[in-house]
Design an enzyme around this catalytic site. Sequence first.
Site, PDB file in Angstrom:
ATOM      1  N   ASP A  79       8.751   3.760  13.408  1.00 30.73           N
ATOM      2  CA  ASP A  79       9.331   2.654  14.176  1.00 30.73           C
ATOM      3  C   ASP A  79      10.774   2.339  13.759  1.00 30.73           C
ATOM      4  O   ASP A  79      11.714   2.577  14.507  1.00 30.73           O
ATOM      5  CB  ASP A  79       8.429   1.410  14.142  1.00 30.73           C
ATOM      6  CG  ASP A  79       7.962   1.005  12.747  1.00 30.73           C
ATOM      7  OD1 ASP A  79       8.382   1.631  11.746  1.00 30.73           O
ATOM      8  OD2 ASP A  79       7.172   0.034  12.654  1.00 30.73           O
TER       9      ASP A  79
ATOM     10  N   ASP B 199       1.502   5.077   1.513  1.00 25.80           N
ATOM     11  CA  ASP B 199       1.153   6.032   2.568  1.00 25.80           C
ATOM     12  C   ASP B 199       1.776   7.382   2.237  1.00 25.80           C
ATOM     13  O   ASP B 199       2.924   7.457   1.785  1.00 25.80           O
ATOM     14  CB  ASP B 199       1.679   5.545   3.920  1.00 25.80           C
ATOM     15  CG  ASP B 199       0.986   4.271   4.358  1.00 25.80           C
ATOM     16  OD1 ASP B 199      -0.252   4.201   4.224  1.00 25.80           O
ATOM     17  OD2 ASP B 199       1.662   3.336   4.807  1.00 25.80           O
TER      18      ASP B 199
ATOM     19  N   ASP C  11       0.856  -1.187   0.000  1.00 25.39           N
ATOM     20  CA  ASP C  11       0.000   0.000   0.000  1.00 25.39           C
ATOM     21  C   ASP C  11       0.894   1.240   0.000  1.00 25.39           C
ATOM     22  O   ASP C  11       2.098   1.137   0.221  1.00 25.39           O
ATOM     23  CB  ASP C  11      -0.930   0.016   1.223  1.00 25.39           C
ATOM     24  CG  ASP C  11      -0.208  -0.357   2.503  1.00 25.39           C
ATOM     25  OD1 ASP C  11       0.954   0.064   2.665  1.00 25.39           O
ATOM     26  OD2 ASP C  11      -0.797  -1.049   3.345  1.00 25.39           O
TER      27      ASP C  11
HETATM   28  P1  ATP Z   1       3.658  -2.994   5.094  1.00 21.25           P
HETATM   29  O1  ATP Z   1       2.679  -2.025   4.504  1.00 21.25           O
HETATM   30  O2  ATP Z   1       4.541  -3.645   4.127  1.00 21.25           O
HETATM   31  O3  ATP Z   1       3.028  -3.917   6.034  1.00 21.25           O
HETATM   32  P2  ATP Z   1       4.687  -0.672   6.406  1.00 21.25           P
HETATM   33  O4  ATP Z   1       6.038  -0.370   6.953  1.00 21.25           O
HETATM   34  O5  ATP Z   1       4.215   0.196   5.294  1.00 21.25           O
HETATM   35  O6  ATP Z   1       4.695  -2.177   6.006  1.00 21.25           O
HETATM   36  P3  ATP Z   1       2.311   0.140   7.735  1.00 21.25           P
HETATM   37  O7  ATP Z   1       1.596  -0.543   8.841  1.00 21.25           O
HETATM   38  O8  ATP Z   1       1.649   0.269   6.411  1.00 21.25           O
HETATM   39  O9  ATP Z   1       3.687  -0.610   7.590  1.00 21.25           O
HETATM   40  O10 ATP Z   1       2.719   1.555   8.292  1.00 21.25           O
HETATM   41  C1  ATP Z   1       3.236   2.592   7.463  1.00 21.25           C
HETATM   42  C2  ATP Z   1       4.358   3.323   8.180  1.00 21.25           C
HETATM   43  O11 ATP Z   1       3.871   3.912   9.397  1.00 21.25           O
HETATM   44  C3  ATP Z   1       5.520   2.444   8.635  1.00 21.25           C
HETATM   45  O12 ATP Z   1       6.444   2.235   7.624  1.00 21.25           O
HETATM   46  C4  ATP Z   1       6.105   3.257   9.770  1.00 21.25           C
HETATM   47  O13 ATP Z   1       6.862   4.334   9.312  1.00 21.25           O
HETATM   48  C5  ATP Z   1       4.860   3.812  10.419  1.00 21.25           C
HETATM   49  N1  ATP Z   1       4.333   2.933  11.471  1.00 21.25           N
HETATM   50  C6  ATP Z   1       3.394   1.976  11.351  1.00 21.25           C
HETATM   51  N2  ATP Z   1       3.144   1.395  12.525  1.00 21.25           N
HETATM   52  C7  ATP Z   1       3.925   2.004  13.435  1.00 21.25           C
HETATM   53  C8  ATP Z   1       4.114   1.852  14.836  1.00 21.25           C
HETATM   54  N3  ATP Z   1       3.431   0.951  15.512  1.00 21.25           N
HETATM   55  N4  ATP Z   1       5.023   2.655  15.436  1.00 21.25           N
HETATM   56  C9  ATP Z   1       5.713   3.578  14.738  1.00 21.25           C
HETATM   57  N5  ATP Z   1       5.578   3.758  13.421  1.00 21.25           N
HETATM   58  C10 ATP Z   1       4.704   2.986  12.760  1.00 21.25           C
HETATM   59 MG    MG Z   2       2.343   0.135   4.342  1.00 26.08          MG
END
Ligand code: ATP
Ligand code: MG
Length: 512
Positions: A201, A67, A65
């Site tokens: 994170d 963001d 996805d």
């Molecule tokens: P994926 O979409 O592949 O699962 P992602 O890293 O994009 O991995 P998301 O859950 O979509 O994970 O979150 C988007 C972004 O928001 C992360 O890359 C991170 O920067 C931030 N993020 C998400 N969850 C947290 C958290 N619990 N604590 C701190 N930052 C977070």
């Molecule tokens: Mg993501």
Amino acid sequence: MNQNPDLSAAPGAPRIIPRSDHPVSRSNISPNALRVLYRLKEAGFEAFLVGGCVRDIIIGRHPKDFDVATDALPEEVRRLFRNCRLVGRRFRLAHIVYGREVIEVATFRAASAPPPSEEPVPVRSEDEDELLEEELAAAGEDPLEATTPLDLTQPLEVPDFGDGHRDSGSGGAGHRVHDDHGRLLRDNMYGNIDADVWRRDFTVNALYYNIADFSIWDYVGGLADIQAGRLRLIGDVETRYREDPVRMLRAARFEAKLGFVIDAASAAPIERLRGLLASVPPARLFDETAKLFLTGHGADSYRVLRARGLFAALFPAVDRYLQQHPGSLVEDLLVQGLRNTDRRVEEDKPVTPTFLFSLLLYGPIASIIESFPPNRWHEPQAILDACDRALHEAQQRVSIPRRIALGVREMYALQPRLEGPRGRRALRLLEQPRFRAAYDLLMLRASLGLAVPEVAQWWTRLQSVSPAEREQMVEAAPGGARAAGAGVGGDDVAGSGAPRRRRRRRPRSSGA
Ligand code: ATP
Ligand code: MG
């Protein structure tokens, strides 16, 4: 302490990597995400892609996805896009909906704002999206193009989430937020990009792709960590896990998904702090469970979670079973089922949480059944009772939505009926909505000697033959397989009295 050394200081200026020095090209970015970025930029806002999508493009993967992070407030985003919903209670996020694709737009967070994903965003139902699309269609708008011009002469509406709104005219961090009566509510929910980066994170998740000039902003050495395949938490490790224990699961997920290694400082406190996961709302753990096991790397997630002692924090009863039965058939069933699920994801076939929870709960369900007197092992009611107890226990940690729990019960209740096909009733089973999932579970059990293979093959054949042949097959159906050993048994039943691995299950006089 477990302070990641070069990340402790307040952020200085980011390292800005020009387009010529990084691989992120607009052709890797979803057209809808580009639309959102450009629309924000044209309206005078800063707009960056951030998080997993930037990371994934750099390592040559297709992002799950996209963001977006911006200095536009949620209300300002809403005014730019007709196809926008504001979600989230404590921190408002904008979801821009394009059919099945949702672009999440988050206003830069200030230090005191909840970090990304700390609270579960209420799951957006597909119905809701369809509703939004219908609304737009009724208004004569194409949902894929729906935007409204920003009318800066109009005062911004007061957001409906009780957090007040920012005074117009203030900029950067530390916005003043008032309610309708001018009472100061929260003056530092929204920040600028310099503050936003510290709420993220892992360093690899904290790269920002700037739509203004296609550069990447790297405050925390994320690019070097991606290149090294290293997962490092930003800031003081223990503080960051205590703030949000789900980060321990996220570390394991990225380890499994990306094949990265958690660096020593970020890994060390997990063993000591994993108990904190007990305080995370079960609904959020359900979401994390789905991401861990249903997105194409479930078998690896299982391996990492067990190795880091995190599996027990999610599924204590399952972990107990696996500890008590090392090298068990039930573990083989779980791992094989997860591999099959991973393969389906790879082939773009649908996967269901119902099947996943059936796999996960096999051990607890089997041991509850085996705790009943053997003459009850066949009873549909005994199987349902065991499912209910196992589901109830699992729910204490990870919430299992009702429709999924009902699906698990149905899949298990169908097992003895599949194992003892009786005449024409077998044909009716084919029509059952849960037949396919129950059949898949039967096949898996049979492949491990937990069900009679010939019966599983009979069902495979029944589905492939003509209607006339089907009639013949059910006329001649054995019907006795059930008496010869149907039921949901685990290692204690399957393994009794014979070397576990080699044993082909023999008919048992007592059943189950
Ligand atoms: P994926 O979409 O592949 O699962 P992602 O890293 O994009 O991995 P998301 O859950 O979509 O994970 O979150 C988007 C972004 O928001 C992360 O890359 C991170 O920067 C931030 N993020 C998400 N969850 C947290 C958290 N619990 N604590 C701190 N930052 C977070
Ligand atoms: Mg993501």
